[in-house]
Design a protein around this motif. Structure first.
Motif, PDB file in Angstrom:
ATOM      1  N   PRO A 287      -2.983   2.710  -8.685  1.00 55.95           N
ATOM      2  CA  PRO A 287      -3.313   1.741  -7.635  1.00 55.95           C
ATOM      3  C   PRO A 287      -2.236   1.664  -6.551  1.00 55.95           C
ATOM      4  O   PRO A 287      -2.556   1.605  -5.352  1.00 55.95           O
ATOM      5  N   ASP A 288      -0.969   1.675  -6.943  1.00 57.02           N
ATOM      6  CA  ASP A 288       0.119   1.557  -5.970  1.00 57.02           C
ATOM      7  C   ASP A 288       0.113   2.736  -5.009  1.00 57.02           C
ATOM      8  O   ASP A 288       0.200   2.577  -3.788  1.00 57.02           O
ATOM      9  N   ARG A 289      -0.027   3.931  -5.550  1.00 54.89           N
ATOM     10  CA  ARG A 289      -0.025   5.134  -4.710  1.00 54.89           C
ATOM     11  C   ARG A 289      -1.267   5.184  -3.806  1.00 54.89           C
ATOM     12  O   ARG A 289      -1.214   5.691  -2.689  1.00 54.89           O
ATOM     13  N   THR A 290      -2.364   4.646  -4.297  1.00 52.06           N
ATOM     14  CA  THR A 290      -3.599   4.655  -3.511  1.00 52.06           C
ATOM     15  C   THR A 290      -3.502   3.698  -2.331  1.00 52.06           C
ATOM     16  O   THR A 290      -3.902   4.043  -1.208  1.00 52.06           O
ATOM     17  N   LEU A 291      -2.974   2.507  -2.579  1.00 43.02           N
ATOM     18  CA  LEU A 291      -2.806   1.558  -1.475  1.00 43.02           C
ATOM     19  C   LEU A 291      -1.840   2.128  -0.436  1.00 43.02           C
ATOM     20  O   LEU A 291      -2.088   2.026   0.773  1.00 43.02           O
ATOM     21  N   ALA A 292      -0.776   2.766  -0.895  1.00 44.93           N
ATOM     22  CA  ALA A 292       0.186   3.376   0.043  1.00 44.93           C
ATOM     23  C   ALA A 292      -0.498   4.452   0.886  1.00 44.93           C
ATOM     24  O   ALA A 292      -0.310   4.520   2.108  1.00 44.93           O
ATOM     25  N   ALA A 293      -1.316   5.288   0.257  1.00 52.47           N
ATOM     26  CA  ALA A 293      -2.038   6.343   0.990  1.00 52.47           C
ATOM     27  C   ALA A 293      -3.018   5.725   1.983  1.00 52.47           C
ATOM     28  O   ALA A 293      -3.167   6.207   3.113  1.00 52.47           O
ATOM     29  N   ALA A 294      -3.687   4.648   1.576  1.00 55.29           N
ATOM     30  CA  ALA A 294      -4.658   3.977   2.455  1.00 55.29           C
ATOM     31  C   ALA A 294      -3.955   3.430   3.697  1.00 55.29           C
ATOM     32  O   ALA A 294      -4.473   3.532   4.815  1.00 55.29           O
ATOM     33  N   LEU A 295      -2.784   2.880   3.510  1.00 56.76           N
ATOM     34  CA  LEU A 295      -2.059   2.298   4.648  1.00 56.76           C
ATOM     35  C   LEU A 295      -1.528   3.386   5.578  1.00 56.76           C
ATOM     36  O   LEU A 295      -1.501   3.214   6.799  1.00 56.76           O
ATOM     37  N   ARG A 296      -1.134   4.522   4.997  1.00 58.20           N
ATOM     38  CA  ARG A 296      -0.710   5.648   5.841  1.00 58.20           C
ATOM     39  C   ARG A 296      -1.880   6.166   6.658  1.00 58.20           C
ATOM     40  O   ARG A 296      -1.747   6.476   7.839  1.00 58.20           O
ATOM     41  N   ALA A 297      -3.053   6.270   6.013  1.00 63.17           N
ATOM     42  CA  ALA A 297      -4.250   6.714   6.730  1.00 63.17           C
ATOM     43  C   ALA A 297      -4.557   5.749   7.871  1.00 63.17           C
ATOM     44  O   ALA A 297      -4.773   6.168   9.019  1.00 63.17           O
ATOM     45  N   ARG A 298      -4.572   4.458   7.563  1.00 64.18           N
ATOM     46  CA  ARG A 298      -4.842   3.431   8.583  1.00 64.18           C
ATOM     47  C   ARG A 298      -3.910   3.566   9.785  1.00 64.18           C
ATOM     48  O   ARG A 298      -4.340   3.526  10.941  1.00 64.18           O
TER      49      ARG A 298
END
Ligand SMILES: O=C(O)CCC(=O)c1ccccc1C(=O)O
Ligand SMILES: [Mg+2]
Length: 375
Positions: A287-298
């Motif tokens: 979950p932590d890595r996914t949220l980080a990736a989502a924020l980078r994408a955003r």
């Protein structure tokens, strides 16, 4: 366990895992084969804090093609406990490589994050948002798409119509199993069945080559698609970038899924390969890595979408928390619980009106998984 982990001189923790196997109600047809059942592990980390025992819950449900094999996941988890499943002093997450064994890392990192959130009295979503410096406070519900597998046009349309009647206003159809003409007929039948008020996505799971993809998207553009997911093989970032470029304006936006796992989110962003990034916590190592990736994408102007790999209820619920921590998240592929014939526990986030509620905390779902926690 105030930190998300046991290390930094924290008290020793026990990491337990036990296997499960769940059948799908019926096979989900994708261009990458049928998914018939899901085998995984429930993970519990147990630590003590001021005389009370805190148990955090996680799930590792590998899906070859997206994650390590079941055998590799099992071996990685076996390597975490002491000889008799006793307590370990070192940080179990240090022994888990997110690239090599993402499902195992997902399970263990989720269990620690759940434990830490429970201890602080917060929902997992709030804890994740805090850790990633996201403002505002996570949502109380997230929009989701219905997932419709491959079938002939009439059956596909009937399933789409059922989903729309249940309140979904976004549907994702698997394509690429049949020829382009057959998929065009399927999408036409769905559009006619659900009308213009429902967003349609298609997911080709990498089935097409460049020429076929161009032809398919040119034909499918008539049905006003929200996006086409992985129209080309995962590796072909250059092809995706040019498909996106030539289709801009009149065309169909491009989403990547497998590319994120194979090449990593940063390579995808650097290559301008997509409008949308589909992010699977089980494939990205937690979950932590996914949220980080989502924020980078955003931050790069790419819209993040969180989906499951048809996970059991623990990982699905975690993915709902991840999605809730992304401000104004687009519909996510999390409504996959009903594809399973049975589950580990009753669902604390049943879909209603195309949305899944974020369970009240603490942690993943308050007391909802207490029985699993004890097992
Ligand atoms: O996104 C969804 O609607 C559900 C998840 C899904 O489609 C999926 C489930 C298991 C493996 C791969 C995929 C995929 O997105 O390709
Ligand atoms: Mg996909």
């Amino acid at each position: 366990m105030t930190d998300d982990r046991s290390s930094d001189g924290g008290p020793p923790v026990a990491v337990r895992h036990h296997p499960f196997a769940l059948d799908l109600t019926r096979p989900l047809g994708t261009a990458n084969g049928e998914i018939r059942s899901r085998d995984g592990f429930v993970i519990a980390v147990e630590g003590e804090r001021d005389g009370t025992t805190v148990v955090g819950l996680g799930e590792a449900t590998p899906l070859p093609g997206w994650t390590e094999s079941r055998e590799a996941c099992s071996a990685a988890l076996d390597g975490l406990s002491g000889p008799d499943g006793d307590r370990v002093e070192s940080d179990p997450l240090d022994g888990l490589n997110a690239e090599a064994t993402p499902a195992a890392r997902h399970g263990v990192s989720l269990a620690f994050a759940d434990a830490a959130a429970r201890e602080s009295g917060a929902r997992l979503a709030d804890r994740l948002a805090d850790g990633a410096d996201v403002d505002p406070t996570p949502a109380d519900a997230v929009p989701v798409n219905a997932t419709v597998g491959d079938a002939d046009p009439a059956e596909t349309a009937a399933e789409a119509e059922r989903a729309a009647a249940e309140g979904f206003d976004c549907l994702k159809l698997k394509v690429g199993v049949r020829g382009v003409d057959a998929d065009v007929e399927r999408v036409r039948a769905v559009r006619e069945a659900v009308g213009d008020g429902v967003a349609l996505r298609v997911d080709a799971n990498g089935a097409w080559d460049r020429e076929t993809a161009r032809r398919a998207l040119d034909a499918l553009a008539a049905f006003d698609l929200a996006y086409a997911e992985q129209p080309l093989p995962a590796d072909d970032l250059e092809g995706l970038a040019s498909l996106r470029e030539t289709g801009r304006g009149s065309g169909v936006p491009i989403a990547v899924d497998e590319s994120v796992g194979v090449r990593g989110i940063d390579a995808v962003l650097d290559a301008d390969a997509a409008d949308v990034a589909v992010l699977k916590p089980m494939a990205l190592g937690g979950p932590d890595r996914t949220l980080a990736a989502a924020l980078r994408a955003r931050a790069a102007g790419i819209d993040p979408v969180v989906t499951t790999t048809i996970d059991a209820v623990v990982a699905r619920t975690a993915a709902v928390h991840v999605a809730a921590a992304i401000p104004d998240v687009s519909p996510c592929g999390l409504a996959t619980g009903p594809l399973l014939d049975e589950d580990l526990s009753p669902d604390p986030c049943p879909v209603a009106d195309g949305r899944m509620p974020v369970p009240p905390g603490p942690g993943l779902a308050g007391g909802a998984f207490d029985e699993l926690r004890r097992s």
